[in-house]
Design a protein around this motif. Sequence first.
Motif, mmCIF file in Angstrom:
data_model
loop_
_atom_site.group_PDB
_atom_site.id
_atom_site.type_symbol
_atom_site.label_atom_id
_atom_site.label_comp_id
_atom_site.label_asym_id
_atom_site.label_seq_id
_atom_site.Cartn_x
_atom_site.Cartn_y
_atom_site.Cartn_z
ATOM 1 N N UNK A 113 -46.333 42.240 19.680
ATOM 2 C CA UNK A 113 -45.996 40.853 19.336
ATOM 3 C C UNK A 113 -45.708 40.705 17.844
ATOM 4 N N UNK A 114 -46.430 41.464 17.017
ATOM 5 C CA UNK A 114 -46.162 41.425 15.575
ATOM 6 C C UNK A 114 -44.743 41.894 15.278
ATOM 7 N N UNK A 115 -44.277 42.912 16.017
ATOM 8 C CA UNK A 115 -42.900 43.366 15.846
ATOM 9 C C UNK A 115 -41.911 42.298 16.357
ATOM 10 N N UNK A 116 -42.303 41.572 17.406
ATOM 11 C CA UNK A 116 -41.380 40.614 18.031
ATOM 12 C C UNK A 116 -41.151 39.386 17.161
ATOM 13 N N UNK A 117 -42.164 38.922 16.424
ATOM 14 C CA UNK A 117 -41.985 37.696 15.648
ATOM 15 C C UNK A 117 -41.107 37.921 14.424
ATOM 16 N N UNK A 118 -40.980 39.181 13.977
ATOM 17 C CA UNK A 118 -40.090 39.526 12.863
ATOM 18 C C UNK A 118 -40.262 38.586 11.671
ATOM 19 N N UNK A 134 -45.453 31.939 21.617
ATOM 20 C CA UNK A 134 -44.709 33.067 22.189
ATOM 21 C C UNK A 134 -45.601 34.296 22.331
ATOM 22 N N UNK A 135 -46.429 34.529 21.318
ATOM 23 C CA UNK A 135 -47.375 35.650 21.380
ATOM 24 C C UNK A 135 -48.350 35.452 22.540
ATOM 25 N N UNK A 136 -48.833 34.223 22.717
ATOM 26 C CA UNK A 136 -49.759 33.936 23.819
ATOM 27 C C UNK A 136 -49.096 34.182 25.171
ATOM 28 N N UNK A 137 -47.816 33.821 25.295
ATOM 29 C CA UNK A 137 -47.101 34.067 26.553
ATOM 30 C C UNK A 137 -47.031 35.559 26.847
ATOM 31 N N UNK A 138 -46.705 36.367 25.826
ATOM 32 C CA UNK A 138 -46.624 37.811 26.024
ATOM 33 C C UNK A 138 -47.986 38.399 26.395
ATOM 34 N N UNK A 139 -49.026 37.928 25.743
ATOM 35 C CA UNK A 139 -50.362 38.452 26.032
ATOM 36 C C UNK A 139 -50.782 38.120 27.460
ATOM 37 N N UNK A 140 -50.549 36.870 27.872
ATOM 38 C CA UNK A 140 -50.913 36.476 29.237
ATOM 39 C C UNK A 140 -50.113 37.289 30.244
ATOM 40 N N UNK A 141 -48.832 37.527 29.961
ATOM 41 C CA UNK A 141 -48.002 38.285 30.900
ATOM 42 C C UNK A 141 -48.514 39.717 31.068
ATOM 43 N N UNK A 270 -37.076 35.428 23.593
ATOM 44 C CA UNK A 270 -36.371 36.089 24.692
ATOM 45 C C UNK A 270 -37.371 36.815 25.591
ATOM 46 N N UNK A 271 -38.296 37.543 24.983
ATOM 47 C CA UNK A 271 -39.305 38.240 25.776
ATOM 48 C C UNK A 271 -40.186 37.257 26.547
ATOM 49 N N UNK A 272 -40.492 36.114 25.922
ATOM 50 C CA UNK A 272 -41.314 35.112 26.612
ATOM 51 C C UNK A 272 -40.589 34.567 27.845
ATOM 52 N N UNK A 273 -39.280 34.348 27.735
ATOM 53 C CA UNK A 273 -38.523 33.864 28.895
ATOM 54 C C UNK A 273 -38.485 34.915 30.002
ATOM 55 N N UNK A 274 -38.252 36.167 29.624
ATOM 56 C CA UNK A 274 -38.242 37.225 30.636
ATOM 57 C C UNK A 274 -39.598 37.344 31.329
ATOM 58 N N UNK A 275 -40.675 37.211 30.551
ATOM 59 C CA UNK A 275 -42.010 37.285 31.141
ATOM 60 C C UNK A 275 -42.227 36.166 32.146
#
Length: 582
Positions: A113-118, A134-141, A270-275
């Motif tokens: 997630x640190x890489x994703x937020x850029x 967005x980070x929370x969405x990725x973590x939950x996924x 984008x990753x959050x939407x895919x998740x």
Amino acid sequence: MSRLQISALFGGVGLLLVFALAPAVFPSPALRVAVGDVIPLLVLATTFVVSARNAFDSRGHTRLFWSLVAAGMAMWSFNQAFRTFFQVVLRQPMPTPSPGDMVLFLHGIPIMAAMAIRPHQADESDGMLPSALNVLILLVWWIVVYAFFVFPDEYLATDVAGYRLRRDLLYRVEEVILIAMSASAFFSSSGSWRGIYRNIFFASILYAFSLEAMNVFEVRGIYRIGGIYDLPFLAALLGFLWASISGRHCLRDTEMTPAITRASRPIAPILAKLALFSLPVMGYWALFLGQDQPYLRHVRFNVTMGGVAVLAFVVLLKQHLLDRKLLQLLNHSRKSFDNLQRLQGRVIQQAKLASLGELVALAAGELEYPLSAILSSSERMAASSNLSREQLSNAQKIGQQARRTRELVSDLLSFAQQTPGDKTPLELKPLLQRAVQMEGFKLDNKKITLTVESQDPLPRVLGNPNQLLQAFLQIVENAVDALQEIGGGRLQVSLWREGPEMVVQFADSGPGLRDPERVFDPFYTTKPVGKGTGLGLSATYGVIQDHKGQITCYNRPEGGAAFEIRLPVLKVTALLAEGARA
């Protein structure tokens, strides 16, 4: 390279040498296991501390970046401490399945997630909350994915072989994604951020290689904890530590000079939407296409639906925040547009006044001498006793019109020669009361009422009392003329404070304004010929502008016209400066 970085580099090389030579110097298996577990734990703990310090000493998205790295290192340290406790303290092999497996699996998610937020491309004006969601969405996924693929075989229907296969597969997918995202961040950045991403990128590659090497050696039966086969693993951990240390060295540069090399779409949304879109697909597969027992299929389906519910809540929260920000931007844009229109009107009005002032001054100066000659000649003729009654009447008419023309010329010169007067701290209420009283003395119509209302106490403003009084008199006189046209009415003068401004409102119950946009134009008047020159409100506009204020007019919905004057409140510093000059 700083002294701290040089010391860290030599320390890391020395640690690798000690780790490589320890099995040969101390062949004891227990000591070898202790070295193989404790040293990586110390490296991970040190990386966590440095990353946490970086987060504490930074701000904005840089703080969020290092906080996520620190969270990943904390999870990794927890798993390594759990492993050390069993293998070193209890001298027992790790249980299968292990309670620390999920923590080990999730430790890469915050780093990913640190890489994703850029942060090198982040807009700090947007705030950190959207990125955090967005980070929370990725973590939950990822938690849902682990609970979907691994958890049932790990605890519900224990299948060690299936559990290990799916766990290792997901872990490899996670490592590949981390490598890809760190590579993308590395190639899209420059400067200090590029160095940080490069270190994480190579450390991730080395870590993935070390895991594959250890699995191969374990399958062949030659892997031993703390042996030479753990050197790539330790080198990878030192790579993450080096990234944190180098990030601390250039912490100020990463905050002050973000390295944006090219515009690109943000990765985290984008990753959050895919998740979010993938969870219903997983639920459908579990319920209709899965080959497991019905109980396990329903468990997997319920897991995905629970993930959908949580992610839907986070998405709704994010949308609510975006809608609120959009409304703020719209309000800000509307205010900016209104201010721009007001400024354009002010500039146009001042340009009109300046050009007309020059023309009027020239014309009035040219008319002054002929008018004086005509007036003096008419007065001598009117005083002569040799004129007939008709001639005497004509001489008086000539003198009367000459005096009226002189008054008009005097008004023109007064308009053209508007100059800033001396300004002192004053109260507006006495000036308003005086203006209303002066106009009230001239009223013959008893059906017209003039009132002044104000809040007490009110601050003072910096202004010229004579100029402001003339401006107030002009507005009151125009309102009274409008009320006399309809046979009576009321003029209410209100005074109140609104933030850093004093507001004076003149509201009447007259017929209203025919063209509010032209009221302050020079020579614009709706009065009968001979009663108004159309310069009074133009001069009033200039006086208010000279006092750094604003004057507007409009027709009220309930009928009548309203004039509003806004003058800045006198600040304490200005009051002290005025006292010092006195």
